[in-house]
Design a protein around this motif. Structure first.
Motif, PDB file in Angstrom:
ATOM      1  N   LEU A  13     -84.799 -62.115 -16.984  1.00 57.97           N
ATOM      2  CA  LEU A  13     -84.747 -63.369 -16.179  1.00 57.97           C
ATOM      3  C   LEU A  13     -85.890 -64.003 -15.702  1.00 57.97           C
ATOM      4  O   LEU A  13     -86.458 -62.889 -15.037  1.00 57.97           O
ATOM      5  CB  LEU A  13     -83.403 -63.721 -15.509  1.00 57.97           C
ATOM      6  CG  LEU A  13     -82.002 -63.650 -16.057  1.00 57.97           C
ATOM      7  CD1 LEU A  13     -81.161 -63.644 -15.023  1.00 57.97           C
ATOM      8  CD2 LEU A  13     -81.803 -64.819 -17.164  1.00 57.97           C
ATOM      9  N   PRO A  14     -86.159 -64.897 -15.606  1.00 53.59           N
ATOM     10  CA  PRO A  14     -87.200 -65.536 -14.711  1.00 53.59           C
ATOM     11  C   PRO A  14     -87.136 -65.162 -13.411  1.00 53.59           C
ATOM     12  O   PRO A  14     -86.016 -65.456 -12.854  1.00 53.59           O
ATOM     13  CB  PRO A  14     -87.359 -67.104 -15.188  1.00 53.59           C
ATOM     14  CG  PRO A  14     -86.611 -67.263 -16.452  1.00 53.59           C
ATOM     15  CD  PRO A  14     -85.601 -66.101 -16.435  1.00 53.59           C
ATOM     16  N   GLY A  15     -87.915 -64.777 -12.855  1.00 55.12           N
ATOM     17  CA  GLY A  15     -87.960 -64.437 -11.296  1.00 55.12           C
ATOM     18  C   GLY A  15     -87.598 -62.793 -11.040  1.00 55.12           C
ATOM     19  O   GLY A  15     -87.929 -62.360  -9.986  1.00 55.12           O
ATOM     20  N   SER A  16     -87.390 -62.183 -12.174  1.00 53.41           N
ATOM     21  CA  SER A  16     -87.232 -60.661 -11.790  1.00 53.41           C
ATOM     22  C   SER A  16     -86.245 -60.508 -11.181  1.00 53.41           C
ATOM     23  O   SER A  16     -86.346 -59.315 -10.373  1.00 53.41           O
ATOM     24  CB  SER A  16     -88.617 -60.088 -11.805  1.00 53.41           C
ATOM     25  OG  SER A  16     -89.410 -60.487 -13.024  1.00 53.41           O
ATOM     26  N   GLY A  31     -94.185 -71.131 -18.766  1.00 52.23           N
ATOM     27  CA  GLY A  31     -93.208 -71.351 -17.893  1.00 52.23           C
ATOM     28  C   GLY A  31     -93.482 -71.204 -16.532  1.00 52.23           C
ATOM     29  O   GLY A  31     -94.734 -71.508 -16.018  1.00 52.23           O
ATOM     30  N   PHE A  32     -92.507 -71.339 -15.722  1.00 49.32           N
ATOM     31  CA  PHE A  32     -92.714 -71.331 -14.137  1.00 49.32           C
ATOM     32  C   PHE A  32     -91.409 -70.393 -13.624  1.00 49.32           C
ATOM     33  O   PHE A  32     -90.532 -70.464 -14.208  1.00 49.32           O
ATOM     34  CB  PHE A  32     -92.772 -72.565 -13.471  1.00 49.32           C
ATOM     35  CG  PHE A  32     -91.576 -73.453 -13.562  1.00 49.32           C
ATOM     36  CD1 PHE A  32     -90.508 -73.463 -12.804  1.00 49.32           C
ATOM     37  CD2 PHE A  32     -91.479 -74.577 -14.633  1.00 49.32           C
ATOM     38  CE1 PHE A  32     -89.371 -74.148 -12.988  1.00 49.32           C
ATOM     39  CE2 PHE A  32     -90.436 -75.294 -14.977  1.00 49.32           C
ATOM     40  CZ  PHE A  32     -89.425 -75.176 -14.068  1.00 49.32           C
ATOM     41  N   GLY A  33     -91.674 -69.876 -12.519  1.00 49.53           N
ATOM     42  CA  GLY A  33     -90.342 -69.375 -11.817  1.00 49.53           C
ATOM     43  C   GLY A  33     -90.691 -69.591 -10.269  1.00 49.53           C
ATOM     44  O   GLY A  33     -91.504 -69.774  -9.685  1.00 49.53           O
ATOM     45  N   TYR A  34     -89.372 -69.851  -9.716  1.00 52.01           N
ATOM     46  CA  TYR A  34     -89.243 -69.847  -8.204  1.00 52.01           C
ATOM     47  C   TYR A  34     -88.342 -68.979  -7.556  1.00 52.01           C
ATOM     48  O   TYR A  34     -87.281 -68.651  -8.225  1.00 52.01           O
ATOM     49  CB  TYR A  34     -88.916 -71.174  -7.980  1.00 52.01           C
ATOM     50  CG  TYR A  34     -88.634 -71.530  -6.410  1.00 52.01           C
ATOM     51  CD1 TYR A  34     -89.549 -71.593  -5.489  1.00 52.01           C
ATOM     52  CD2 TYR A  34     -87.268 -71.644  -5.988  1.00 52.01           C
ATOM     53  CE1 TYR A  34     -89.515 -71.894  -4.091  1.00 52.01           C
ATOM     54  CE2 TYR A  34     -87.201 -71.829  -4.696  1.00 52.01           C
ATOM     55  CZ  TYR A  34     -88.140 -71.931  -3.692  1.00 52.01           C
ATOM     56  OH  TYR A  34     -87.947 -72.154  -2.445  1.00 52.01           O
ATOM     57  N   TYR A  35     -88.451 -68.436  -6.310  1.00 52.47           N
ATOM     58  CA  TYR A  35     -87.697 -67.349  -5.717  1.00 52.47           C
ATOM     59  C   TYR A  35     -87.709 -67.803  -4.260  1.00 52.47           C
ATOM     60  O   TYR A  35     -88.583 -68.038  -3.621  1.00 52.47           O
ATOM     61  CB  TYR A  35     -88.033 -66.129  -5.918  1.00 52.47           C
ATOM     62  CG  TYR A  35     -87.666 -64.997  -5.103  1.00 52.47           C
ATOM     63  CD1 TYR A  35     -86.220 -64.764  -5.081  1.00 52.47           C
ATOM     64  CD2 TYR A  35     -88.313 -64.089  -4.341  1.00 52.47           C
ATOM     65  CE1 TYR A  35     -85.770 -63.883  -4.286  1.00 52.47           C
ATOM     66  CE2 TYR A  35     -87.657 -63.149  -3.404  1.00 52.47           C
ATOM     67  CZ  TYR A  35     -86.410 -63.053  -3.649  1.00 52.47           C
ATOM     68  OH  TYR A  35     -85.915 -62.095  -2.865  1.00 52.47           O
ATOM     69  N   GLU A  36     -86.422 -67.857  -3.569  1.00 50.60           N
ATOM     70  CA  GLU A  36     -86.245 -67.884  -2.283  1.00 50.60           C
ATOM     71  C   GLU A  36     -85.003 -66.997  -1.638  1.00 50.60           C
ATOM     72  O   GLU A  36     -84.296 -66.741  -2.503  1.00 50.60           O
ATOM     73  CB  GLU A  36     -86.007 -69.276  -2.201  1.00 50.60           C
ATOM     74  CG  GLU A  36     -84.825 -70.026  -2.251  1.00 50.60           C
ATOM     75  CD  GLU A  36     -84.465 -71.474  -2.059  1.00 50.60           C
ATOM     76  OE1 GLU A  36     -85.604 -72.118  -2.037  1.00 50.60           O
ATOM     77  OE2 GLU A  36     -83.469 -71.892  -1.921  1.00 50.60           O
ATOM     78  N   THR A  37     -85.049 -66.714  -0.670  1.00 49.63           N
ATOM     79  CA  THR A  37     -84.020 -66.242   0.169  1.00 49.63           C
ATOM     80  C   THR A  37     -83.534 -67.020   1.226  1.00 49.63           C
ATOM     81  O   THR A  37     -84.633 -67.900   1.898  1.00 49.63           O
ATOM     82  CB  THR A  37     -84.358 -64.956   0.768  1.00 49.63           C
ATOM     83  OG1 THR A  37     -85.621 -65.271   1.790  1.00 49.63           O
ATOM     84  CG2 THR A  37     -84.625 -63.956  -0.213  1.00 49.63           C
ATOM     85  N   ILE A  38     -82.463 -67.156   1.567  1.00 50.85           N
ATOM     86  CA  ILE A  38     -81.563 -68.253   2.363  1.00 50.85           C
ATOM     87  C   ILE A  38     -81.005 -67.560   3.283  1.00 50.85           C
ATOM     88  O   ILE A  38     -80.280 -66.744   3.734  1.00 50.85           O
ATOM     89  CB  ILE A  38     -80.474 -69.246   1.505  1.00 50.85           C
ATOM     90  CG1 ILE A  38     -81.308 -69.651   0.124  1.00 50.85           C
ATOM     91  CG2 ILE A  38     -80.402 -70.320   2.199  1.00 50.85           C
ATOM     92  CD1 ILE A  38     -80.362 -70.409  -0.791  1.00 50.85           C
ATOM     93  N   CYS A  39     -81.323 -68.210   4.668  1.00 53.58           N
ATOM     94  CA  CYS A  39     -80.889 -67.840   5.960  1.00 53.58           C
ATOM     95  C   CYS A  39     -79.454 -68.006   5.915  1.00 53.58           C
ATOM     96  O   CYS A  39     -78.738 -68.459   5.105  1.00 53.58           O
ATOM     97  CB  CYS A  39     -81.525 -68.534   6.974  1.00 53.58           C
ATOM     98  SG  CYS A  39     -81.173 -70.201   7.001  1.00 53.58           S
ATOM     99  N   GLY A  40     -78.841 -67.385   7.095  1.00 52.80           N
ATOM    100  CA  GLY A  40     -77.223 -67.714   7.419  1.00 52.80           C
ATOM    101  C   GLY A  40     -77.188 -67.135   8.901  1.00 52.80           C
ATOM    102  O   GLY A  40     -77.855 -67.410   9.678  1.00 52.80           O
ATOM    103  N   GLY A  41     -75.751 -66.972   9.115  1.00 53.39           N
ATOM    104  CA  GLY A  41     -75.344 -66.501  10.697  1.00 53.39           C
ATOM    105  C   GLY A  41     -75.601 -65.244  10.908  1.00 53.39           C
ATOM    106  O   GLY A  41     -75.579 -64.193  10.320  1.00 53.39           O
ATOM    107  N   HIS A  42     -75.815 -65.163  12.411  1.00 46.96           N
ATOM    108  CA  HIS A  42     -76.421 -63.866  13.104  1.00 46.96           C
ATOM    109  C   HIS A  42     -75.368 -63.217  13.706  1.00 46.96           C
ATOM    110  O   HIS A  42     -74.566 -64.109  14.383  1.00 46.96           O
ATOM    111  CB  HIS A  42     -77.514 -64.174  13.824  1.00 46.96           C
ATOM    112  CG  HIS A  42     -78.099 -63.377  14.741  1.00 46.96           C
ATOM    113  ND1 HIS A  42     -78.092 -63.593  16.079  1.00 46.96           N
ATOM    114  CD2 HIS A  42     -78.420 -61.991  14.690  1.00 46.96           C
ATOM    115  CE1 HIS A  42     -78.659 -62.474  16.969  1.00 46.96           C
ATOM    116  NE2 HIS A  42     -78.809 -61.391  16.033  1.00 46.96           N
ATOM    117  N   GLY A  43     -75.157 -62.070  13.580  1.00 44.57           N
ATOM    118  CA  GLY A  43     -73.819 -61.631  14.480  1.00 44.57           C
ATOM    119  C   GLY A  43     -74.104 -61.610  16.048  1.00 44.57           C
ATOM    120  O   GLY A  43     -74.977 -61.627  16.512  1.00 44.57           O
ATOM    121  N   ALA A  44     -72.859 -61.924  16.554  1.00 45.90           N
ATOM    122  CA  ALA A  44     -72.787 -61.850  17.996  1.00 45.90           C
ATOM    123  C   ALA A  44     -72.930 -60.397  18.704  1.00 45.90           C
ATOM    124  O   ALA A  44     -72.524 -59.601  18.042  1.00 45.90           O
ATOM    125  CB  ALA A  44     -71.358 -62.333  18.488  1.00 45.90           C
ATOM    126  N   GLY A  45     -73.800 -60.391  19.741  1.00 44.37           N
ATOM    127  CA  GLY A  45     -74.044 -59.224  20.453  1.00 44.37           C
ATOM    128  C   GLY A  45     -73.092 -58.412  21.502  1.00 44.37           C
ATOM    129  O   GLY A  45     -72.287 -59.324  21.966  1.00 44.37           O
TER     130      GLY A  45
END
Length: 1288
Positions: free
Chosen positions: A875-878, A1133-1147
Motif C-alpha cells: 500500500l502507498p505509505g508503507s 503517484g503520491f503518498g501522505y502519512y500522519e500520526t494524530i494526537c490524543g488524550g494524555h493519562g492523568a498522573g
C-alpha cells in the motif's frame, strides 16, 4: 533673528529590570551624550520609568529642576525613540487585553492543538501554555485551493466564476465553498461584544491568498463597535494557518496594551506636535508610535542591541562577521551580523506564542546573571530557573539563592567598589559578599561529602561559571555552524550587564580571537535605538514559478507596486525621497519542499535563481539544478536613513592611537585577589574612563566603570579605544577542558561533556532537517540522531523521537559486531531490518564510524534514523494496516554499505528500495524513490556533521579524555537511575510490581518488575506475554528496550543525559516468539507505532505513576500510484502519512510529587511528531479538512482527569487508497486507582452521496472516492482516583 534652538534627541530602552536612556543636546557629539540608568519599576518615586528618564534628561539639557509628575515640555525635542519589553511581559504574565478569536467552523481548537507536539518529551506532566483569547467563535465560511501540488498530472485550473473559483493574491486558484452569512456573523460578534470584549482576532483558512471573507468580518466588527480588530491576512499574509492565527491573536491581545501605554506617554508630555515619537520593532527598524503593534514589539529591546552592535562594531572594509553576546539578568541573547545586512527569521515562538512576522534572528538561552546554581545527580547545573530581580542573587540582601552573579562576586570578578549602593533595607549598601561566601562554602561541603573529593570553594564557583559559559556557547555554535559558517572566523561583541565577565572565556571555548566591548555596552540596546533607521515593509503572498520569464515581469511589477506603497508611507511622514533605500526580497523554495529562503535582489530579477541556488547550497549543503523554484512571498523593505552619527571603525582607531603598555602599579585604581584556574591572583582593577586611548592592559586584569565590568583573564590583552575596548586572545585555541588529575572524574567536566555530546547530536538533527526534502523529516520531524561508543552503546542523543532512542543502540551494536574489522574510512552502513535492531521498515538507519587517527580503530559511531514516506510494499505509505508478512511492508535492508570509501551507492539503493520490493506478490517498489535518495543523502550529511564534530572534540581535548568522559556520563546515568529506583522502593514499600494490558485483538502484555536494592538488581520480566500475531503489531525486541529506557528516563524527573547507562542496572527478559520478540519475517509495522505505546502504558501503571494515555499513534496514510499488481504497470503517484494526537493519562501522586490532569490533544510517550498545517495539507494534497477539534468528554474522569482526544475529519477530492493503523478501538485506556477509563477511539468512513456511515475498525484500508470522508476520533487518557477524592 535668533538662531534656531538645537533639536534634542532621546532614546530609551525599557527593560525588565532597568530602563536605559541616552540623550544628545543636538550637537550629535558622543561626548555630549547624557546617560541615565534607572529602575524600570519604582512606584515609590515615579509612575513611569521612560517619562522619568525624559524628565531627568530635560533637567540636564535645560539646567533647571522639573517637578516629578508634571507634564514635560518637549518642544525642543526632535525625536523620542523607545524600545520596550511591555508586550513580552504581557505575553509571559498573561495580562494583556481580553480578546476573542474568530475562525472557520471546525477549527475553534486549532490554537489549543497547535502542531500536537509536547515541549519536553521526558516530562510526564505535560503542560501547555494557556491561550491568549478569552473565547472563540466559529463562522460558517470556507474556501480552499483548487489544485494540489503533489498532482502527478500537474493539472492547473483557471479561475471561473461559474465554478465558484477565483484567482487569489498568491496567484493560486481558490475554490469558494461557502460565503459568510452576514446576519449570522453580526449576531455572533454581538454576543462577544456584549460580554465586554472589545478586541478580536480574525483568522480564516486560506485568507493569506483570499482575504475577502476576513474583510467582510472586519466591516461587520467595526459596525458592532469593536475597538481593535486584527486580521490574520493583514498582520501576517503568509501561508500556514496556525502561525498566522497565532499572530493575529497575539496582535489583538497585545496591541491595545501598547496603544494605552502610548496614550499614557502622550498624556505625560506637552508640545509634542513637532516631535517624532517612534518605537523599535522586532525587525530592527523604527516605526511611528501610532503604527506600533504588539505583534511587532516582542523583541523590541533585544532588537535595539543588535542594531547597536551592528552600527558600532561592523567594519565594511574587512567584512568580518559579528556575533552578538547580550548577557542580562535572566537570559542571554545571541545573534549574528554579516555583509552589512540584518538577518531576519519569519516564525518564532515566545512565551508559547507562535509569531509569524519578520524578526531579527535572536536566540535566547536561560543563562543570565540571576540564573540559579544547582548540584544534582552528581552534576553541576546552571538555570533555567532564575532568581529574577526580586529576590535576586544572594548578594542582593533579599534572601535570594546562589546565582552566576554570586559565583562571579565570590571569585573576585565583580567590583563592589564600583557598584551603586542600592541594596539592603535602606537601599544604601553594596553587594553582600559575606552571604555569598557562606552559601558557597556550604555547597562546597555538600559536594565534597557526596563525591568524596577535596574541591576548593574557588573550584566549585569556577565550575559553575564554566558550565554557564558552555551553555551560552552552545547557541552561538548553532547559529553559525548550522548555517555553514565557521564560528572561529567571527568577532564576539559583548554587551548587557553581565556579558563582560564571561565574554573572553566564551570566545576562547569557541576558538574566537577578538572580543569587542563598546563604551556603551551596558546601554547598547538604547544606543542602537538612538542610531536606528525608520523602516516600512510590505509583503504579498505568491505562487509563481521563478524560472519563467513572463513571471519575472510580474514580479518586477509587484516590486514596483510595493515600493511605491512604502515610499508614499514615508512621504506622508515627512521623509524626503532622497533618504530612502529599498530592499527587494523573494521568499523562495524548491517545488515539493516546504523550507523557504528569503533572497535579496542584488542586481536584477534574473539573478534570484542563481542567488537562491548558492544560498541553498551554503545553508543546506545541496541544490537542485533541475527542480522548479516557487515564489511564496514578495517583500519590500524600505529604510529612511536616520544619519544620527557615525563612528570611526575599530581598525581605524587601532591605527590611530599608538599602543601604550600600562603600568599597573601606577595606573590601576587598586588591586584585588581574583580567582583564575582555581588560583587567586593579585589582579589590577582599572577605571575605564580614566584610561588613555591606545592603552594596552594585559590579563589578568579588570576594566570597569559604574555600569560594566570586563574581566581580562590570563592569555588575553585589552586595548582601550575611543569607542571600544578591543580584547585580543593571544592564545586563540579552544579551551582544553582537561584538569590535571587524570585519575579522577571531574564533576564540572562531566557536566560539560554531557552537554557537548548532546550538542553534537542536536547539530546532526539540525543538519538532517535542513538537507532533507520530505515532509516527514522537514516538517513532521520524524527522525532521530545519536552518538554511540565503539560497542554501540548509546552515548548521547538529541531529544527527538522516543521510540528511536533506545532501539537505535541495539541496531548499532548488532551492526558493529557484524562489520567488525571490515569497515574503512568513508564507509557508511544502511539498515532497517527488525532482526538487526530496526523498529519498522519505513525507519531507515544510516550509521557512520569514526576512526582513530593514531590506531585506525573505530572510536565512535554516529547514526541517524528517519521515517521515509514510502519504501514500497502492498500500500502507498508503507504502513499497511493488514500486513501479515514483513515483505508486504516494503524494502527490508539487513545490512549494506550505502557509501563505500566515500562513494554513494545509488544503483544499490535503487535496487534495494525500488526493484527488490516489487518482486513480491502484490507489492510495489518505492513510490517516492527520488525522495528516498534525497533523504538518505541528508542522513549521510547529518552523520558527516557528527563525525566532524566528534573528531573536532577529540582533537581539542584528546582521545583518552573524551573516551573517559563518554564512559563517565554513562556511569552517572546508571547511578541516577539506581537512586531513583531506591526512592521508588522506599516510597511504595515494595520490591515487586506487576501490571498488564491488552491489545484490541486480545493479545496481553504482562510485566513483573523485581527490585533488589541491596544487590542493585532490577529485573523487568515480560513472561506471560502473548505469542506473536498473524498481523503487524509484533514488536522487535529493540522496541521494548526503547520503551523501558524512555520510562526510566521520565521517572527520574530531572534533566540528565539519556544514554546506555540508564539501562545498565536493568535486566530485561522477553519471551522468544512472543509479540515482543517475533520470529524473522513477521510483520512489524504496527509494533513500532502501536505496541510500543502499550508497553509504556504497562510500565508506567505497573509503577503506579500514570494512568493510560491514548496508547496509540493513530497512523493515517493515503496515496496513489506505484506498481499495479494486476498489470505490472508503474504509474506516478503520491503518498501522505500522519500520526494524530490524543488524550494524555492523568498522573498519580508519588515520590515525584503531586498528581496532575492529563493534557488534551497531544502526542504522548513514544512519539512526538508534528502535524502538517491545514493550509499546507490542502495545498499539497486533494483533501478538505472539515474538522480538527478536541473530542470533549473523551478523557476519563477522576480526582485527576485524563486528557481529551481529538476529532479529525478529512474529505477527499480525488480517489485515493486510505489506510488507518490504530489501537484502543476495543480496549479503552484504563484509569488508575478508581479513575474512569478514557473513551475508546473510532474510525468512520462517510461514504457516497447518501453519506452512509461505516465503522472501519482499528486497522483498515479503503478506496475512497471524491466526496468521501474519513473521520478519526482518537482515544482519551485515563483518569486517576475518584472525583470525590476517595481513592479506591
Amino acid at each position: 533673528m535668533a538662531a534656531e534652538h538645537p533639536r534634542w534627541r532621546i532614546a530609551i530602552d525599557r527593560g525588565g529590570t532597568f530602563t536605559d536612556c541616552i540623550g544628545n543636546p543636538g550637537t550629535g557629539k558622543q561626548e555630549d551624550d547624557v546617560i541615565i540608568k534607572l529602575l524600570s519599576v519604582d512606584p515609590k518615586n515615579y509612575a513611569d520609568a521612560p517619562l522619568e528618564g525624559i524628565r531627568r534628561i530635560l533637567e540636564k539639557f535645560e539646567n533647571k529642576k522639573i517637578p516629578r509628575g508634571s507634564r514635560l515640555d518637549i518642544a525642543n525635542v526632535e525625536s523620542i525613540r523607545m524600545g520596550t519589553t511591555l508586550a513580552t511581559n504581557c505575553a509571559l504574565e498573561r495580562n494583556g487585553e481580553r480578546c476573542a478569536f474568530v475562525t472557520t467552523r471546525g477549527f475553534k481548537d486549532s490554537i489549543l492543538i497547535g502542531d500536537q507536539t509536547r515541549p519536553d518529551i521526558f516530562d510526564l506532566h505535560i503542560t501547555k501554555p494557556d491561550p491568549l483569547y478569552d473565547s472563540v467563535i466559529e463562522i460558517d465560511e470556507r474556501v480552499t485551493l483548487e489544485d494540489f501540488s503533489e498532482d502527478p498530472e500537474e493539472f492547473h485550473s483557471v479561475g471561473d466564476s461559474r465554478e465558484n473559483t477565483v484567482i487569489g493574491k498568491s496567484g493560486e486558484v481558490v475554490k469558494i465553498i461557502q460565503v459568510p452569512n452576514e446576519d449570522q456573523v453580526r449576531d455572533r460578534l454581538k454576543t462577544i461584544y456584549d460580554s465586554g470584549i472589545r478586541s478580536i482576532a480574525v483568522g480564516l483558512l486560506h485568507s493569506f491568498t483570499y482575504p475577502v471573507h476576513e474583510q467582510i468580518l472586519l466591516k461587520i466588527a467595526k459596525d458592532v463597535g469593536f475597538e481593535h480588530i486584527s486580521l490574520s491576512s493583514e498582520v501576517s499574509p503568509m501561508i500556514k494557518f496556525i502561525s498566522r492565527a497565532h499572530s493575529a491573536i497575539a496582535d489583538a491581545y497585545l496591541t491595545p496594551v501598547i496603544k494605552r501605554y502610548l496614550d499614557s506617554i502622550y498624556q505625560g508630555l506637552m508640545n509634542f506636535e513637532n516631535t517624532n515619537i517612534q518605537f523599535m520593532q522586532s525587525d530592527g527598524g523604527l516605526v511611528d508610535g501610532h503604527k506600533f503593534s504588539g505583534l511587532k514589539s516582542i523583541l523590541s529591546g533585544p532588537a535595539g542591541g543588535v542594531v547597536g552592535y551592528s552600527r558600532t562594531c561592523f567594519d565594511k572594509t574587512n567584512n568580518i562577521a559579528l556575533l552578538g553576546f547580550d548577557m542580562g539578568g535572566t537570559s542571554t541573547d545571541v545573534s549574528r551580523y554579516s555583509d552589512g545586512k540584518l538577518e531576519h527569521v519569519f516564525e518564532t515562538k515566545t512565551a508559547g506564542i507562535v509569531i509569524q512576522s519578520p524578526q531579527l534572528d535572536i536566540n535566547t538561552v536561560a543563562a543570565g546573571g540571576s540564573s540559579r546554581l544547582f548540584w544534582k545527580n552528581g552534576l553541576f547545573r546552571v538555570g533555567p530557573e532564575s532568581a529574577t530581580a526580586d529576590p535576586g542573587p544572594a548578594a542582593y540582601r533579599k534572601g535570594g539563592p546562589l546565582t552566576i552573579t554570586d559565583a562571579n562576586l565570590f571569585l573576585g570578578r565583580l567590583v563592589p567598589e564600583f557598584f551603586p549602593k542600592i541594596f539592603g533595607p535602606q537601599e544604601n549598601e553594596t553587594l553582600d559578599l559575606a552571604r555569598t561566601e557562606e552559601l558557597i562554602l556550604k555547597l562546597t561541603k555538600t559536594i565534597n561529602a557526596e563525591i568524596k573529593s577535596e574541591m576548593t570553594p574557588d573550584e566549585i564557583a569556577e565550575g559553575f561559571i564554566k558550565v554557564a559559559n558552555e551553555s551560552m556557547a552552545r547557541p552561538i555554535r548553532a547559529i553559525t555552524e548550522s548555517k555553514g559558517h565557521i564560528v572561529s572566523q567571527h568577532i564576539l561583541v559583548t554587551f548587557g550587564g553581565a556579558g563582560g565577565q564571561h565574554a573572553v572565556d566564551v570566545a576562547r571555548s569557541l576558538g574566537i580571537h577578538v572580543v569587542l566591548a563598546h563604551r556603551y555596552s551596558s546601554v547598547l540596546s538604547a544606543y542602537g535605538i538612538f542610531l536606528a533607521d525608520v523602516v516600512e515593509e510590505r509583503q504579498e503572498p505568491c505562487s509563481l514559478i521563478l524560472n519563467a520569464q513572463s513571471n519575472l515581469d510580474i514580479i518586477r511589477l509587484k516590486f514596483e507596486q510595493l515600493s511605491k506603497q512604502t515610499t508614499n508611507a514615508f512621504l506622508r511622514q515627512g521623509f524626503p525621497s532622497s533618504s530612502l533605500s529599498h530592499e527587494a526580497y523573494l521568499n523562495l523554495r524548491y517545488e515539493g519542499t516546504e523550507t523557504g529562503l528569503m533572497v535579496l535582489r542584488k542586481s536584477g530579477e534574473e539573478e534570484f535563481a542563481s542567488s537562491f541556488h548558492a544560498m541553498h547550497k551554503k545553508e543546506f549543503g545541496f541544490a537542485f539544478d533541475n527542480r522548479k523554484i516557487i515564489v511564496d512571498d514578495i517583500r519590500v523593505r524600505t529604510t529612511a536613513n536616520s544619519n544620527v552619527r557615525s563612528e570611526e571603525t575599530v581598525d581605524e582607531q587601532l591605527r590611530k592611537y599608538p599602543r601604550k603598555l600600562v603600568s599597573a602599579s601606577e595606573e590601576a585604581s587598586f588591586f584585588k585577589m581574583v580567582s583564575f584556574g582555581g588560583k587567586r591572583v593579585n589582579t589590577p582593577v582599572y577605571r575605564i574612563e580614566e584610561m588613555h586611548y591606545g592603552t594596552v592592559v594585559s590579563g589578568p586584569s579588570i576594566l570597569a566603570d559604574g555600569t560594566q565590568t570586563n574581566v581580562i583573564p590570563p592569555g588575553a590583552e585589552a586595548t582601550v579605544l575611543r569607542s571600544h575596548i578591543y580584547i585580543s586572545l593571544l592564545d586563540n585555541n579552544p579551551e582544553n577542558l582537561t584538569r590535571l588529575d587524570k585519575n579522577k572524574i571531574d564533576p564540572i567536566l562531566l557536566s560539560i561533556y554531557g552537554n557537548r555530546f548532546m550538542e553534537i547530536a542536536v547539530q546532526m538533527g539540525t543538519q538532517l532537517r535542513k538537507t532533507a526534502v520530505s515532509t516527514n523529516v522537514k516538517e513532521r520531524l520524524d527522525f532521530s540522531c545519536a552518538i554511540f561508543g565503539p560497542d554501540g552503546a548509546l552515548v548521547a542523543n538529541a531529544p527527538h523521537i522516543p521510540v528511536h532512542l533506545g532501539s537505535m543502540s541495539t541496531c548499532i551494536s548488532m551492526q558493529a559486531a557484524l562489520w567488525k574489522g571490515q569497515l574503512e574510512p568513508g564507509d557508511v552502513i544502511v539498515t532497517n531490518h527488525p532482526e538487526m535492531g530496526g523498529t519498522h521498515l519505513p525507519d531507515i538507519t544510516v550509521i557512520s564510524p569514526t576512526f582513530s587517527k593514531e590506531t585506525g580503530e573505530i572510536t565512535f559511531y554516529v547514526a541517524s534514523r528517519a521515517h521515509h514516506a514510502d519504501i514500497g510494499g502492498i500500500l502507498p505509505g508503507s504502513i499497511p494496516p493488514n500486513s501479515t508478512q514483513l515483505y508486504e511492508e516494503g524494502a527490508a535492508i539487513y545490512s549494506e554499505l550505502i557509501v563505500k570509501r566515500g562513494e554513494f551507492q545509488e544503483d544499490l539503493i535503487t535496487h534495494l528500495l525500488y526493484e527488490e520490493p516489487a518482486k513480491h506478490p502484490g507489492c510495489s517498489g518505492s513510490r517516492r524513490l527520488s525522495d528516498n535518495i534525497s533523504d538518505l543523502r541528508a542522513q549521510i550529511a547529518a552523520n558527516n556533521k557528527g563525525v566532524l564534530l566528534v573528531n573536532k572534540l577529540i582533537d581539542e581535548q584528546g582521545f583518552n579524555v573524551v573516551v573517559r568522559y563518554m564512559a563517565a556520563i554513562q556511569d552517572n546515568a546508571s547511578d541516577t537511575i539506581k537512586k531513583m529506583l531506591r526512592k521508588m522502593v522506599s516510597h511504595f514499600g515494595s520490591t515487586e510490581y506487576t501490571g498488564e494490558d491488552y491489545m484490541d485483538d486480545g493479545t496481553v502484555i504482562k510485566l513483573k518488575v523485581t527490585m533488589d536494592v541491596d544487590k542493585e538488581s532490577y529485573v523487568f520480566d515480560f513472561d506471560g506475554t502473548s505469542p506473536q500475531v498473524y498481523a503487524n503489531t509484533n514488536a522487535p525486541e529493540a522496541i521494548t528496550h526503547s520503551a523501558v529506557l524512555y520510562c526510566l528516563r521520565c521517572l527520574v524527573g530531572e534533566n540528565i543525559p539519556l544514554n546506555q547507562g540508564c539501562l545498565r542496572p536493568i535486566t530485561i527478559k522477553i519471551p522468544k516468539g512472543s509479540i515482543l520478540s517475533p520470529t524473522n519475517g513477521a510483520a512489524v509495522v504496527g509494533g513500532n507505532v502501536l505496541t510500543s505505546q502499550r508497553i509504556t502504558d504497562v510500565v508506567l501503571k505497573t509503577f503506579k505513576v500514570m494512568a493510560d494515555s491514548q496508547g496509540d499513534c493513530n497512523n493515517f496514510t493515503f496515496g496513489t500510484g506505484g506498481t499495479d499488481v494486476h498489470t505490472g504497470k508503474v504509474s506516478k503517484g503520491f503518498g501522505y502519512y500522519e500520526t494524530i494526537c490524543g488524550g494524555h493519562g492523568a498522573g498519580a501522586p508519588s515520590w515525584r510529587g503531586p498528581g496532575w490532569n492529563g493534557a488534551d490533544a497531544v502526542h504522548t510517550n513514544m512519539t512526538n511528531t508534528r502535524m502538517t498545517d491545514v493550509e499546507v495539507f490542502e495545498r499539497r494534497y486533494p483533501v478538505l479538512l472539515i474538522n480538527f477539534s478536541i473530542r470533549k468528554g473523551s478523557g476519563g474522569e477522576g480526582k485527576y482527569s485524563g486528557g481529551n482526544g481529538v476529532i479529525r475529519d478529512i474529505m477527499f477530492r480525488e480517489s485515493v487508497q486510505a489506510s488507518i493503523l490504530s489501537e484502543r478501538r476495543a480496549v479503552a485506556p484504563h484509569g488508575l486507582n478508581g479513575g474512569k477509563d478514557g473513551s475508546r477511539g473510532m474510525n468512520l468512513w462517510i461514504r457516497g452521496a447518501d453519506e452512509n456511515v461505516i465503522n472501519i475498525g482499528s486497522k483498515s484500508s479503503v478506496q475512497v472516492k471524491p466526496g468521501d470522508r474519513i473521520i478519526i476520533m482518537t482515544p482519551g487518557g485515563g483518569g486517576w482516583g475518584k472525583r470525590d477524592g476517595n481513592v479506591a
